[in-house]
Motif scaffolding. Sequence first.
Motif, short mmCIF file in Angstrom:
data_model
loop_
_atom_site.label_atom_id
_atom_site.label_comp_id
_atom_site.label_asym_id
_atom_site.label_seq_id
_atom_site.Cartn_x
_atom_site.Cartn_y
_atom_site.Cartn_z
N GLY A 42 0.77 -1.23 0.00
CA GLY A 42 0.00 0.00 0.00
C GLY A 42 0.81 1.28 0.00
N VAL A 43 2.13 1.20 -0.07
CA VAL A 43 2.93 2.43 -0.09
C VAL A 43 2.85 3.08 -1.46
CG1 VAL A 43 4.49 1.70 1.74
CG2 VAL A 43 5.10 1.25 -0.60
N ASP A 44 2.99 4.37 -1.48
CA ASP A 44 2.89 5.17 -2.70
C ASP A 44 4.29 5.47 -3.22
OD1 ASP A 44 2.47 7.11 -4.64
OD2 ASP A 44 1.08 8.28 -3.42
N MET A 45 4.75 4.68 -4.19
CA MET A 45 6.11 4.85 -4.68
C MET A 45 6.34 6.23 -5.30
SD MET A 45 8.75 2.55 -6.87
CE MET A 45 8.12 2.75 -8.50
N PRO A 46 5.45 6.77 -6.12
CA PRO A 46 5.72 8.11 -6.65
C PRO A 46 5.89 9.16 -5.55
CG PRO A 46 4.01 7.05 -7.93
CD PRO A 46 4.28 6.16 -6.74
N GLU A 47 5.11 9.07 -4.48
CA GLU A 47 5.26 10.02 -3.38
C GLU A 47 6.62 9.86 -2.70
OE1 GLU A 47 3.66 10.78 1.13
OE2 GLU A 47 2.37 9.66 -0.22
N ILE A 48 7.02 8.61 -2.45
CA ILE A 48 8.32 8.35 -1.83
C ILE A 48 9.44 8.84 -2.73
CG2 ILE A 48 9.93 6.53 -1.13
CD1 ILE A 48 7.47 5.00 -0.06
#
Length: 178
Positions: A42-48
């Motif tokens: 569920g992590v947001d790669m673009p945000e990271i």
Amino acid sequence: MKITKPVAAALLTGIITDTLGFRTSNTTPDALRQAATLMESGVDMPEIYMRALVNKSFPAARYWGAGLSSLQSRNGVVWGTLTLEDRKSAGYGGNDDADLINMISAIDGNKVGMVFVEQSDNHVKISWRALEAGLDVSQIAKHFKGGGHAAAAGADIEGALQNIQQEVLAKTFEMLNL
């Protein structure tokens, strides 16, 4: 062991930063598979990616400007210098290069990228990046009691910026036969 979303975000941040957004030679199929698995939590790669590699504060951008305006190039080596005055003038609170080395590493046509960062305790931090396959900048850093690996290395040397810069550049050209 179950990997929670915060742990997955931390691990993915490490993978993204260590591979510079999947741009370095340590980007392997396994690293990409691990990133995909972490995204499934569920992590947001673009945000990271944006937070870790792209977003800069206004003072960091001004600091970069000082470093970029200092760029020099000779025999396939490109380097920038960040002074204590640059840091003060930009209002930058860190004692690092604000990731300027990664910008310098993106300059086409060079073999090695470097940045010299003057410290308040009469030290200079130096970062090297090998921009051409087969070059090993870790040996230069080790010569100056630093460390790293073939593609990326650094050292912290006691002395005045101008003297250290001349010595380190001479040794870099010598050790890389440039």
